[in-house]
Scaffold this motif. Sequence first.
Motif, PDB file in Angstrom:
ATOM      1  N   LEU A 153      -9.555  -4.302  14.168  1.00  0.00           N
ATOM      2  CA  LEU A 153      -9.185  -2.909  14.409  1.00  0.00           C
ATOM      3  C   LEU A 153     -10.116  -2.276  15.431  1.00  0.00           C
ATOM      4  O   LEU A 153      -9.666  -1.561  16.335  1.00  0.00           O
ATOM      5  N   ILE A 154     -11.411  -2.533  15.294  1.00  0.00           N
ATOM      6  CA  ILE A 154     -12.374  -1.966  16.245  1.00  0.00           C
ATOM      7  C   ILE A 154     -12.085  -2.460  17.652  1.00  0.00           C
ATOM      8  O   ILE A 154     -12.139  -1.701  18.619  1.00  0.00           O
ATOM      9  N   ARG A 155     -11.740  -3.753  17.778  1.00  0.00           N
ATOM     10  CA  ARG A 155     -11.406  -4.282  19.113  1.00  0.00           C
ATOM     11  C   ARG A 155     -10.150  -3.625  19.666  1.00  0.00           C
ATOM     12  O   ARG A 155     -10.078  -3.312  20.868  1.00  0.00           O
ATOM     13  N   ASP A 159      -2.802  -3.144   7.866  1.00  0.00           N
ATOM     14  CA  ASP A 159      -2.844  -1.889   7.112  1.00  0.00           C
ATOM     15  C   ASP A 159      -3.244  -0.710   7.990  1.00  0.00           C
ATOM     16  O   ASP A 159      -3.075   0.443   7.576  1.00  0.00           O
ATOM     17  N   CYS A 160      -3.768  -1.006   9.182  1.00  0.00           N
ATOM     18  CA  CYS A 160      -4.316   0.039  10.056  1.00  0.00           C
ATOM     19  C   CYS A 160      -3.363   0.436  11.169  1.00  0.00           C
ATOM     20  O   CYS A 160      -3.766   1.163  12.093  1.00  0.00           O
ATOM     21  N   LEU A 190      -4.356   8.118   3.956  1.00  0.00           N
ATOM     22  CA  LEU A 190      -4.936   6.780   4.021  1.00  0.00           C
ATOM     23  C   LEU A 190      -4.167   5.837   3.104  1.00  0.00           C
ATOM     24  O   LEU A 190      -3.588   6.264   2.106  1.00  0.00           O
ATOM     25  N   PRO A 191      -4.173   4.539   3.418  1.00  0.00           N
ATOM     26  CA  PRO A 191      -3.468   3.580   2.558  1.00  0.00           C
ATOM     27  C   PRO A 191      -4.295   3.221   1.329  1.00  0.00           C
ATOM     28  O   PRO A 191      -5.513   3.011   1.429  1.00  0.00           O
ATOM     29  N   LEU A 192      -3.650   3.165   0.168  1.00  0.00           N
ATOM     30  CA  LEU A 192      -4.288   2.657  -1.042  1.00  0.00           C
ATOM     31  C   LEU A 192      -3.879   1.201  -1.188  1.00  0.00           C
ATOM     32  O   LEU A 192      -2.693   0.883  -1.254  1.00  0.00           O
ATOM     33  N   ILE A 193      -4.842   0.315  -1.218  1.00  0.00           N
ATOM     34  CA  ILE A 193      -4.584  -1.119  -1.239  1.00  0.00           C
ATOM     35  C   ILE A 193      -5.354  -1.748  -2.390  1.00  0.00           C
ATOM     36  O   ILE A 193      -6.268  -1.150  -2.962  1.00  0.00           O
ATOM     37  N   PRO A 251       0.814  -1.214   0.000  1.00  0.00           N
ATOM     38  CA  PRO A 251       0.000   0.000   0.000  1.00  0.00           C
ATOM     39  C   PRO A 251       0.851   1.268   0.000  1.00  0.00           C
ATOM     40  O   PRO A 251       1.918   1.294   0.599  1.00  0.00           O
ATOM     41  N   VAL A 252       0.365   2.293  -0.685  1.00  0.00           N
ATOM     42  CA  VAL A 252       0.962   3.616  -0.631  1.00  0.00           C
ATOM     43  C   VAL A 252      -0.026   4.549   0.058  1.00  0.00           C
ATOM     44  O   VAL A 252      -1.235   4.301   0.050  1.00  0.00           O
TER      45      VAL A 252
END
Length: 335
Positions: free
Chosen positions: A298-300, A248-249, A237-240, A231-232
């Motif tokens: 991620l939410i956790r 990624d987060c 934000l990451p582009l995936i 990702p860039v």
Amino acid sequence: MRVFQINGDDGHTHMSSDAVAAEFVGFYQRLLGGRDAGGQLTWPSTDNGCLVLLNMDEGLRMVRPITREEVKAAFFDIAEDKSPGPNGYSSAFFKAAWPVVGEDVTTAILDFFLNGRLLKQVNATLLTLIPKVRPRLFGRSHSPTQNAFVPGRKIGDSVMLAQELFMGYNQRHLPKRCALKVDLRKVYDTVEWDFLIEVNPAKSQLILSKASNAERTQFIQILGFQEGVLPVRYLGLPLISSRLFLTDCRPLLQKIDDRIQGWAGTPLSFALRVQLIKSVLLALNTYWAMAFVLPKGLIREIERRLRSFLWKGTTGLGMLRLPGHEFARQLRKEA
């Protein structure tokens, strides 16, 4: 802060005060200056829509004094889910606390417009106010090429469009692809028209899909760009090329950790921590959620960090114990 030595573009280390100062001056002259600083400045023709001239009446309306009502209206026009400033408080906090802080905030903003001075503590946050705007005047005072003024358009729209282009970027059944991430820093750092089409190769990237080594080498030699891999980062934000994973987060989790650690050493009551969670920390993931479906992991992780900060503060030591009804009362009080 005093700089005792600096490495120049030529690779040499300068240690004398005069050489260090000259290096700083030279860097910003090259960055903000131009190749022909003494030449004639040529403005673009009004026929192409890039330059609009206002008449005298319109010009006077643009510079007449700002009123307190306009400051409040501009403040309350800021969306509550926008990213907070360096002080950690979003616009939602100032709106809710306006009866308490509104008078001081308005006075400080009006003082800036009157005297042109801004405290260095808030210099990282600039409130840009376009005064006395009417539909007819606004329509004439910006160019159609300024797409940031398109009604209803958000920064997240650009992110989602770019994300859509990269979906399945490396899939086998798709043809070869090539994407360019171009850095146009000079457009914003200078006011010289010659720089409007100048690219910064050192910060630009070439992202190839299923290209051979010979093709990669040829593209890089022609363009002079760095080769990038997904990702860039784009607009923070990451582009995936696939769905978002927890790995990624990491930048988002790091940002939350940094914000919490930034409050270390500051005495924070339980009620204040509740307010910081609601007004600051929860707002950090809003920008990501605007473009992605956030993974459950991620939410956790976010909830775990918020719980730790709520009950233990920034030190992570000890546990604040409240009866269940008292905890609920605190949350209702801060709601």
